[in-house]
Scaffold this motif. Sequence first.
Motif, PDB file in Angstrom:
ATOM      1  N   LYS A   1       0.801  -1.235   0.000  1.00 62.85           N
ATOM      2  CA  LYS A   1       0.000   0.000   0.000  1.00 62.85           C
ATOM      3  C   LYS A   1       0.828   1.277   0.000  1.00 62.85           C
ATOM      4  O   LYS A   1       0.353   2.347   0.362  1.00 62.85           O
ATOM      5  CB  LYS A   1      -0.920  -0.016   1.209  1.00 62.85           C
ATOM      6  CG  LYS A   1      -0.185   0.038   2.528  1.00 62.85           C
ATOM      7  CD  LYS A   1      -1.011   0.777   3.565  1.00 62.85           C
ATOM      8  CE  LYS A   1      -0.205   1.020   4.792  1.00 62.85           C
ATOM      9  NZ  LYS A   1      -0.145   2.421   5.181  1.00 62.85           N
TER      10      LYS A   1
ATOM     11  N   VAL B   1       2.233   4.233  -1.850  1.00 56.85           N
ATOM     12  CA  VAL B   1       1.957   4.924  -3.112  1.00 56.85           C
ATOM     13  C   VAL B   1       3.224   5.130  -3.945  1.00 56.85           C
ATOM     14  O   VAL B   1       3.287   4.682  -5.100  1.00 56.85           O
ATOM     15  CB  VAL B   1       1.236   6.258  -2.801  1.00 56.85           C
ATOM     16  CG1 VAL B   1       1.160   7.151  -4.005  1.00 56.85           C
ATOM     17  CG2 VAL B   1      -0.159   5.990  -2.233  1.00 56.85           C
TER      18      VAL B   1
ATOM     19  N   SER C   1      -9.939   1.498  -0.693  1.00 57.90           N
ATOM     20  CA  SER C   1      -9.339   2.782  -0.291  1.00 57.90           C
ATOM     21  C   SER C   1     -10.028   3.946  -1.007  1.00 57.90           C
ATOM     22  O   SER C   1     -10.486   3.799  -2.140  1.00 57.90           O
ATOM     23  CB  SER C   1      -7.846   2.752  -0.681  1.00 57.90           C
ATOM     24  OG  SER C   1      -7.305   4.047  -0.723  1.00 57.90           O
TER      25      SER C   1
ATOM     26  N   PHE D   1      -4.368   7.731  -9.498  1.00 56.74           N
ATOM     27  CA  PHE D   1      -3.148   8.563  -9.508  1.00 56.74           C
ATOM     28  C   PHE D   1      -1.891   7.713  -9.306  1.00 56.74           C
ATOM     29  O   PHE D   1      -0.769   8.207  -9.342  1.00 56.74           O
ATOM     30  CB  PHE D   1      -3.207   9.682  -8.456  1.00 56.74           C
ATOM     31  CG  PHE D   1      -3.423   9.210  -7.053  1.00 56.74           C
ATOM     32  CD1 PHE D   1      -2.343   8.830  -6.257  1.00 56.74           C
ATOM     33  CD2 PHE D   1      -4.697   9.145  -6.523  1.00 56.74           C
ATOM     34  CE1 PHE D   1      -2.533   8.392  -4.964  1.00 56.74           C
ATOM     35  CE2 PHE D   1      -4.897   8.707  -5.222  1.00 56.74           C
ATOM     36  CZ  PHE D   1      -3.824   8.322  -4.434  1.00 56.74           C
TER      37      PHE D   1
ATOM     38  N   TYR E   1      -1.055   1.650  -7.120  1.00 57.87           N
ATOM     39  CA  TYR E   1      -1.702   1.140  -5.901  1.00 57.87           C
ATOM     40  C   TYR E   1      -3.213   1.404  -5.981  1.00 57.87           C
ATOM     41  O   TYR E   1      -4.025   0.493  -5.806  1.00 57.87           O
ATOM     42  CB  TYR E   1      -1.122   1.803  -4.650  1.00 57.87           C
ATOM     43  CG  TYR E   1      -2.044   1.695  -3.462  1.00 57.87           C
ATOM     44  CD1 TYR E   1      -2.831   2.779  -3.076  1.00 57.87           C
ATOM     45  CD2 TYR E   1      -2.193   0.493  -2.778  1.00 57.87           C
ATOM     46  CE1 TYR E   1      -3.727   2.666  -2.029  1.00 57.87           C
ATOM     47  CE2 TYR E   1      -3.080   0.383  -1.725  1.00 57.87           C
ATOM     48  CZ  TYR E   1      -3.842   1.471  -1.358  1.00 57.87           C
ATOM     49  OH  TYR E   1      -4.743   1.357  -0.322  1.00 57.87           O
TER      50      TYR E   1
ATOM     51  N   ASN F   1      -8.294   8.166   5.515  1.00 59.08           N
ATOM     52  CA  ASN F   1      -6.918   8.133   6.035  1.00 59.08           C
ATOM     53  C   ASN F   1      -6.839   7.508   7.427  1.00 59.08           C
ATOM     54  O   ASN F   1      -7.019   8.213   8.414  1.00 59.08           O
ATOM     55  CB  ASN F   1      -6.332   9.549   6.028  1.00 59.08           C
ATOM     56  CG  ASN F   1      -6.018  10.009   4.627  1.00 59.08           C
ATOM     57  OD1 ASN F   1      -6.918  10.089   3.778  1.00 59.08           O
ATOM     58  ND2 ASN F   1      -4.743  10.259   4.351  1.00 59.08           N
TER      59      ASN F   1
ATOM     60  N   CYS G   1      -3.301  20.739   2.508  1.00 56.55           N
ATOM     61  CA  CYS G   1      -4.268  19.739   2.011  1.00 56.55           C
ATOM     62  C   CYS G   1      -5.210  19.251   3.113  1.00 56.55           C
ATOM     63  O   CYS G   1      -4.804  19.135   4.273  1.00 56.55           O
ATOM     64  CB  CYS G   1      -3.522  18.519   1.478  1.00 56.55           C
ATOM     65  SG  CYS G   1      -2.665  18.829  -0.057  1.00 56.55           S
TER      66      CYS G   1
ATOM     67  N   ARG H   1      -7.740  16.192   4.450  1.00 54.14           N
ATOM     68  CA  ARG H   1      -8.006  14.770   4.371  1.00 54.14           C
ATOM     69  C   ARG H   1      -9.029  14.369   5.427  1.00 54.14           C
ATOM     70  O   ARG H   1      -9.253  15.109   6.384  1.00 54.14           O
ATOM     71  CB  ARG H   1      -6.709  13.960   4.626  1.00 54.14           C
ATOM     72  CG  ARG H   1      -5.642  14.139   3.559  1.00 54.14           C
ATOM     73  CD  ARG H   1      -6.043  13.492   2.257  1.00 54.14           C
ATOM     74  NE  ARG H   1      -5.015  13.586   1.224  1.00 54.14           N
ATOM     75  CZ  ARG H   1      -4.866  14.622   0.408  1.00 54.14           C
ATOM     76  NH1 ARG H   1      -5.703  15.662   0.512  1.00 54.14           N
ATOM     77  NH2 ARG H   1      -3.924  14.615  -0.524  1.00 54.14           N
TER      78      ARG H   1
ATOM     79  N   VAL I   1      -3.497  19.531   7.041  1.00 57.30           N
ATOM     80  CA  VAL I   1      -2.179  19.126   7.560  1.00 57.30           C
ATOM     81  C   VAL I   1      -1.790  20.014   8.744  1.00 57.30           C
ATOM     82  O   VAL I   1      -1.385  19.533   9.809  1.00 57.30           O
ATOM     83  CB  VAL I   1      -1.113  19.204   6.450  1.00 57.30           C
ATOM     84  CG1 VAL I   1       0.260  18.835   6.990  1.00 57.30           C
ATOM     85  CG2 VAL I   1      -1.480  18.291   5.288  1.00 57.30           C
TER      86      VAL I   1
HETATM   87  C1  WQD Z   1      -1.688  13.187   4.011  1.00 60.37           C
HETATM   88  C2  WQD Z   1      -1.407  14.658   3.803  1.00 60.37           C
HETATM   89  C3  WQD Z   1       0.361  15.151   2.263  1.00 60.37           C
HETATM   90  C4  WQD Z   1       3.692  13.657   4.606  1.00 60.37           C
HETATM   91  C5  WQD Z   1      -2.243   7.920   1.209  1.00 60.37           C
HETATM   92  C6  WQD Z   1      -2.741   6.972   0.151  1.00 60.37           C
HETATM   93  C7  WQD Z   1      -4.041   6.364   0.579  1.00 60.37           C
HETATM   94  C8  WQD Z   1      -3.884   5.706   1.934  1.00 60.37           C
HETATM   95  C9  WQD Z   1      -3.394   6.729   2.949  1.00 60.37           C
HETATM   96  C10 WQD Z   1      -3.425   3.365   1.736  1.00 60.37           C
HETATM   97  C11 WQD Z   1      -1.143  14.991   2.337  1.00 60.37           C
HETATM   98  C12 WQD Z   1       0.694  15.647   3.672  1.00 60.37           C
HETATM   99  C13 WQD Z   1       2.415  13.980   4.203  1.00 60.37           C
HETATM  100  C14 WQD Z   1       4.621  14.698   4.883  1.00 60.37           C
HETATM  101  C15 WQD Z   1       2.940  16.307   4.357  1.00 60.37           C
HETATM  102  N1  WQD Z   1      -2.988   4.613   1.845  1.00 60.37           N
HETATM  103  N2  WQD Z   1       2.051  15.286   4.100  1.00 60.37           N
HETATM  104  N3  WQD Z   1       4.202  15.994   4.756  1.00 60.37           N
HETATM  105  O1  WQD Z   1      -1.538  10.830   0.567  1.00 60.37           O
HETATM  106  O2  WQD Z   1      -3.744  11.362   1.765  1.00 60.37           O
HETATM  107  O3  WQD Z   1      -3.145   8.992   1.316  1.00 60.37           O
HETATM  108  O4  WQD Z   1      -2.145   7.242   2.451  1.00 60.37           O
HETATM  109  O5  WQD Z   1      -4.538   2.958   1.792  1.00 60.37           O
HETATM  110  O6  WQD Z   1      -4.419   5.389  -0.356  1.00 60.37           O
HETATM  111  O7  WQD Z   1      -2.995   7.715  -1.019  1.00 60.37           O
HETATM  112  O8  WQD Z   1      -1.881  10.267   3.022  1.00 60.37           O
HETATM  113  O9  WQD Z   1      -0.502  10.594   5.028  1.00 60.37           O
HETATM  114  O10 WQD Z   1       0.659  10.420   2.754  1.00 60.37           O
HETATM  115  O11 WQD Z   1      -0.647  12.468   3.346  1.00 60.37           O
HETATM  116  O12 WQD Z   1       2.603  17.485   4.234  1.00 60.37           O
HETATM  117  O13 WQD Z   1       5.819  14.467   5.230  1.00 60.37           O
HETATM  118  O14 WQD Z   1      -0.219  14.991   4.519  1.00 60.37           O
HETATM  119  O15 WQD Z   1       0.744  16.121   1.301  1.00 60.37           O
HETATM  120  O16 WQD Z   1      -1.740  16.217   2.041  1.00 60.37           O
HETATM  121  P1  WQD Z   1      -2.565  10.472   1.590  1.00 60.37           P
HETATM  122  P2  WQD Z   1      -0.509  10.885   3.570  1.00 60.37           P
END
Ligand code: WQD
Length: 346
Positions: free
Chosen positions: A88, A90, A128, A150, A153, A183, A233, A235, A276
């Motif tokens: 999982k 990405v 997901s 995108f 995965y 998330n 962003c 979530r 965030v």
């Molecule tokens: C969350 C926000 C980043 C790290 C992904 C997969 C999804 C699921 C969950 C499996 C975003 C921001 C992150 C950092 C940051 N996985 N961020 N600095 O991308 O929403 O989802 O994980 O099931 O399928 O797509 O989660 O936690 O990676 O990011 O600013 O060092 O935190 O840009 O906006 P995401 P994430």
Amino acid sequence: MKPKIIVTGGTGYIGSHTIIELIRSGEFEAVAVDNCVRSTPETIGRIKEITGICVKHHAVDICDKKAFFAMIEQEAPIAGIIHFAAYKCVPESVEKPLMYYRNNLGSLENVLEACEKYHIPQLIFSSSASVYGDVKELPVTEATPFGKPFCPYAHTKQIGEQMIHFFAEQHPDFQSVILRYFNPVGNDMSGLNGELSPDKPNNLMPIVTQVAIGKMKQLTVFGTDYDTRDGSCIRDYIHVCDIADAHVKALQFLMNGKNESNCETFNLGSGNGVSVLEIIDAFEKVNGIKLNYIIGGRRPGDVPAIYSNSGRANELLGWHCRYTINDMVESAWKWEQHLLKSKQAE
Ligand code: WQD
């Protein structure tokens, strides 16, 4: 005899929390199936420490059909399968697409073939919110169509859902539920079980806790120039124990014959979008810690905002989020501290 549930990926983050909730429900016998390539067999000990139950664990690769079927025959009769086992990450899926298609779809194919061959009547599939891609209309509902995936995965989750739909059409006695997580974050409130992130985690929450404990130097906020309330962003963060609880309720939903179709889909999100910067703020306030972070550029592939409407799961599964953002950041921090203490005790 309690109905036996096979939990593939059972020593993983969401799988292990789901086994704990299955045990806490008192209604099921859970059996973990996991080759531990992305987790550790020590999770079984942590489940025992929390629940008092030492669940059976088969260290089997679901893609190894012979071994997987031999395990199924050994464990029969089986009331249902909860299928978590999948890669999982990405960015890794972008670098190694074939590894993702082979593992995530090959394992699901074996699970479906086992349901057919051994007449296993129920399947809960871990999907997901990434199946929606970059959605414009928010909140997202189950009727929102798949977006352009995108990454590979996300594409494996779209194809996986379609495989189950077509299989269900041909097997009217087979009942299934697809759960789309937004998330998942946080850990069991005991602080004794949690996510074992890779050395270099990609997801926000493990990075926040690793920066807080000093394993990582600094957090970079990937962009504050988005069209959102604070520019970062948004979530739909959801506590992993709420996700786990939804799996128990989905099984009960099928076993009580409450489903209309034999392939039902539910969004699992809190329905609240959180940014965030708001996560960072909550973490600092709840845990009394100043986080070392900077504002950086956007991360390719990020969507500005996505959050769910989980009214369908609320109404049909009787599922509601019990945990708040504060519980998420508190339990995430407790787990990171537990990991450090365990390392120091080694
Ligand atoms: C969350 C926000 C980043 C790290 C992904 C997969 C999804 C699921 C969950 C499996 C975003 C921001 C992150 C950092 C940051 N996985 N961020 N600095 O991308 O929403 O989802 O994980 O099931 O399928 O797509 O989660 O936690 O990676 O990011 O600013 O060092 O935190 O840009 O906006 P995401 P994430």
